[in-house]
Design a protein around this motif. Structure first.
Motif, PDB file in Angstrom:
ATOM      1  N   GLN A   1     -17.253 -11.120 -25.944  1.00  0.00           N
ATOM      2  CA  GLN A   1     -17.023  -9.894 -25.167  1.00  0.00           C
ATOM      3  C   GLN A   1     -17.895  -9.854 -23.909  1.00  0.00           C
ATOM      4  OE1 GLN A   1     -14.527  -8.318 -25.933  1.00  0.00           O
ATOM      5  NE2 GLN A   1     -14.239  -8.164 -28.136  1.00  0.00           N
TER       6      GLN A   1
ATOM      7  N   ASN B   1     -11.866 -14.990 -29.555  1.00  0.00           N
ATOM      8  CA  ASN B   1     -11.227 -16.278 -29.825  1.00  0.00           C
ATOM      9  C   ASN B   1     -11.689 -16.803 -31.188  1.00  0.00           C
ATOM     10  OD1 ASN B   1     -13.779 -17.600 -29.480  1.00  0.00           O
ATOM     11  ND2 ASN B   1     -13.438 -17.705 -27.276  1.00  0.00           N
TER      12      ASN B   1
ATOM     13  N   GLY C   1      -8.936  -0.488 -27.138  1.00  0.00           N
ATOM     14  CA  GLY C   1      -8.778  -1.691 -27.927  1.00  0.00           C
ATOM     15  C   GLY C   1      -8.419  -1.355 -29.354  1.00  0.00           C
TER      16      GLY C   1
ATOM     17  N   ASP D   1     -10.406  -6.988 -25.920  1.00  0.00           N
ATOM     18  CA  ASP D   1      -9.438  -7.908 -26.518  1.00  0.00           C
ATOM     19  C   ASP D   1      -9.989  -8.511 -27.802  1.00  0.00           C
ATOM     20  OD1 ASP D   1      -7.636  -7.578 -24.380  1.00  0.00           O
ATOM     21  OD2 ASP D   1      -8.750  -9.039 -23.176  1.00  0.00           O
ATOM     22  N   TYR D   2      -9.091  -9.173 -28.549  1.00  0.00           N
ATOM     23  CA  TYR D   2      -9.512  -9.886 -29.750  1.00  0.00           C
ATOM     24  C   TYR D   2     -10.390 -11.082 -29.374  1.00  0.00           C
ATOM     25  CZ  TYR D   2      -6.031  -7.335 -32.512  1.00  0.00           C
ATOM     26  OH  TYR D   2      -5.307  -6.360 -33.144  1.00  0.00           O
TER      27      TYR D   2
ATOM     28  N   HIS E   1     -10.504  -2.881 -21.120  1.00  0.00           N
ATOM     29  CA  HIS E   1      -9.704  -3.387 -22.227  1.00  0.00           C
ATOM     30  C   HIS E   1     -10.569  -4.294 -23.105  1.00  0.00           C
ATOM     31  CE1 HIS E   1      -5.405  -2.761 -20.413  1.00  0.00           C
ATOM     32  NE2 HIS E   1      -5.973  -1.645 -20.821  1.00  0.00           N
TER      33      HIS E   1
END
Length: 355
Positions: free
Chosen positions: A39, A197, A60, A194-195, A192
């Protein structure tokens, strides 16, 4: 690092403090990374918001460590944090505070005394802000805009720095109250989340399923945070950068003469002057976080998505063609020439002039 006692009380930043900004930013990121895996972009955008003296809204899916991130940033900055869980039955007084009756034990007289609400902290986590009705959402507005709240006709000043981080879940829509455009515009950035990796998620699972949990140490004092906010505002910026940011925002308005034809088709409502201000101050903060003192066009472009995505209203035609606000912002950036490009300068001249 200097001892904490030696770093207190430095509200007016001097040359030595400014020279240490890259070191301070690196130390801050390193402390946050001990708890929050990955992140990096989200962390940078939160720090940009804080140094700009603004507020941010995080969007999110559940379970992406939004709450943990806010608490970690607060601890690394030695700031007092508070969490407000927004629910349909939450009232404005539950946010700002209220008057309570208190009896003097000596005289027996009763009177009203103000009891501070959870908003009286440095960092407010407004969790799932779209779960509460507009009247409760609006309870944050005065504090966000003016740094104070009014209860029963009396104004109460909030602590400085004051920083609101609101979260919302983009998946669920039942039982929610979407934030009105006027309130969305109060947020400097819309971030935003996000998920992670595969490697980051592996590290998250390994780190959080054992018995040891990493702890962070203070990287910046409260006074230094205030000093950094002053440095951001005082950072000089070239006229051509201000012109470029203003041009981007003005071209987002369908009724603007500078607007391309596609803007008139795909954008119902463009960004206002507050977006131009946000682009400049966020670009300044990003410049300092990266250890530089000259704002470049790339800094403006880097913050354009979180600054503009919640300030553009896509038209029905854009929705029919499955164009999101992010798609429109990226197209706007590609379609807005810089001063150097409009002036016909070659690449060598642009590098010399840092355009």
């Amino acid at each position: 690092m200097e001892p904490r006692a030696a770093r207190q009380g430095r509200l007016d930043p001097g040359p030595e403090f400014i020279d240490r900004l890259p070191e301070l930013a690196h130390t801050l990121r390193k402390q946050i990374a001990r708890v929050v895996v990955g992140q990096d972009r989200v962390v940078d955008e939160i720090l940009i918001t804080l140094l700009s003296g603004g507020h941010a809204i995080l969007e999110g899916a559940p379970g992406l460590a939004k709450t943990l991130l806010v608490n970690t940033v607060s601890a690394a900055l030695c700031l007092k944090a508070g969490r407000i869980q927004f629910t349909p039955d939450l009232m404005p007084a539950d946010v700002t505070g209220t008057l309570v009756v208190r009896e003097d034990p000596r005289t027996g007289e009763r009177g009203f005394v103000f009891r501070e609400g959870p908003i009286f902290v440095n960092v407010v986590l407004a969790d799932e802000i779209n779960r509460s009705p507009p009247k409760t959402q609006a309870a944050l507005l005065e504090g966000m805009a003016e740094g104070r709240v009014t209860v029963a006709g009396t104004r109460h000043v909030l602590p400085r720095p004051f920083f609101v981080l609101a979260t919302q879940n983009p998946i669920e829509h039942e039982g929610t109250y979407p934030l009105p455009e006027a309130q969305l515009d109060r947020f400097l950035l819309k971030i935003h989340v996000d998920y992670p990796n595969f490697g980051e998620e592996w590290a998250i699972v390994e780190r959080t399923t054992g018995v040891d949990f990493p702890r962070i140490t203070e990287a910046l004092t409260l006074t230094e945070v205030l000093s950094l906010q002053r440095v951001v505002r005082a950072l000089p910026i070239s006229d051509h950068i201000v012109e470029y940011a203003t041009r981007i925002v003005r071209r987002s308005r369908p009724d603007e003469e500078l607007a391309p034809d596609w803007v008139r088709r795909f954008i119902s409502w463009g960004a206002g002057p507050r977006a131009s201000q946000a682009l400049i101050v966020a670009a300044k903060a990003r410049t300092l976080l990266h250890g530089r003192y000259a704002v470049k066009r790339s800094d403006v472009r880097a913050v354009a998505l979180p600054v503009l995505r919640h300030r553009l209203l896509p038209s029905f035609q854009a929705e029919a063609e499955e164009l999101t606000a992010d798609d429109l912002v990226l197209r706007l950036l590609d379609d807005t020439p810089s001063f150097a490009e409009r002036s016909g300068y070659d690449d060598t001249t642009r590098r010399i002039l840092r355009l």
